[in-house]
Design an enzyme around this catalytic site. Structure first.
Site, short mmCIF file in Angstrom:
data_model
loop_
_atom_site.label_atom_id
_atom_site.label_comp_id
_atom_site.label_asym_id
_atom_site.label_seq_id
_atom_site.Cartn_x
_atom_site.Cartn_y
_atom_site.Cartn_z
CD GLU A 1 -16.92 29.47 -2.05
OE1 GLU A 1 -17.28 28.25 -1.74
OE2 GLU A 1 -16.24 29.91 -2.65
CB ALA B 1 -39.89 20.59 7.00
CG MET C 1 -37.68 26.33 2.12
SD MET C 1 -36.60 26.18 3.21
CE MET C 1 -35.37 27.61 3.06
CD GLU D 1 -44.05 18.95 3.04
OE1 GLU D 1 -44.07 18.19 3.89
OE2 GLU D 1 -43.19 19.65 2.67
CB SER E 1 -25.23 22.27 8.61
OG SER E 1 -23.88 22.08 8.36
N PRO E 2 -23.94 25.28 10.85
CG PRO E 2 -23.52 25.78 13.14
CD PRO E 2 -24.33 24.92 12.25
CD GLU F 1 -43.74 24.27 -4.45
OE1 GLU F 1 -43.21 23.55 -3.27
OE2 GLU F 1 -44.31 25.58 -4.26
#
Length: 208
Positions: free
Chosen positions: A42, A86, A88, A106, A125-126, A154
């Protein structure tokens, strides 16, 4: 990578919300030859992110933000983490676009896109997520930077700090700064800050 290296036998969406969870049935090439058994894995799909190191080359300081992170509740006594700016990706945004937008939202600072430097792109975090993080550095004037910002819609409540590079390294060593993105960025900066100072100084001379 080719179909001979990795075979995706099936892929199903197991959850679709703000984030997505995909279930893979996959087999991959083995180091000693042949193919692995079919593995069920998953993967947490959250898209890619951008982080920026706002660095003042004159003061040898950087801008960081402090905010509440629900993922830190289980393991930390203090879930308010010190991080780099940071965010998305939104539709049709470049990494630089994201960095400029998030810096304003921010920390209320304005970044100059043509002075931003791409540092690296790495997998967060592969083993569990496909997310890549694009890390940039940008020159800023850290004087008079500070306050509380973020988008109310948000639920953001973000406090802005200026810290010296040596102080930032000390906060890593004592465990105060404990998230990978910020640790990687500060350690990179500690190794390369003189190069950044020279690079931006040369650019300013060229334009003058």
């Amino acid at each position: 990578m080719s179909e001979l290296d990795v075979r995706i036998l099936d892929k199903k969406c197991r959850f679709q919300g703000f984030f997505t969870i995909e279930e893979y049935q996959v087999s991959h090439k083995l180091f000693n030859g042949g193919m692995s058994k079919v593995l069920n894995r998953e993967i947490f799909e959250r898209g890619d992110a951008v982080a920026v190191i706002p660095y003042d080359p004159v003061r040898n300081s950087l801008i960081v933000v402090e905010q509440f992170r629900v993922g830190a509740i289980r393991t930390q006594t203090n879930p308010w983490l010190i991080e780099f700016i940071a965010g998305m990706f939104s539709d049709n945004e470049s990494p630089v676009d994201v960095a400029v937008r998030e810096a304003k939202e921010e920390a209320n600072i304005v970044l100059e896109p043509d002075k931003m430097r791409h540092i690296m792109t790495y997998l967060s975090s592969p083993g569990g997520t496909s997310e890549q993080l694009h890390l940039y550095a940008a020159p800023v004037d850290a004087r008079n930077v500070g306050g509380v910002f973020g988008l109310e819609e948000e639920g953001e409540d973000i406090k802005v700090h200026e810290i010296g590079l040596n102080d930032a390294l000390a906060l890593i060593n004592d465990g105060t700064i404990n998230n990978a993105m910020t640790i990687i960025g500060i350690q990179w900066l500690a190794l390369n800050y003189s190069q950044l100072q020279s690079h931006w100084a040369d650019n300013d001379k060229t334009k003058s």
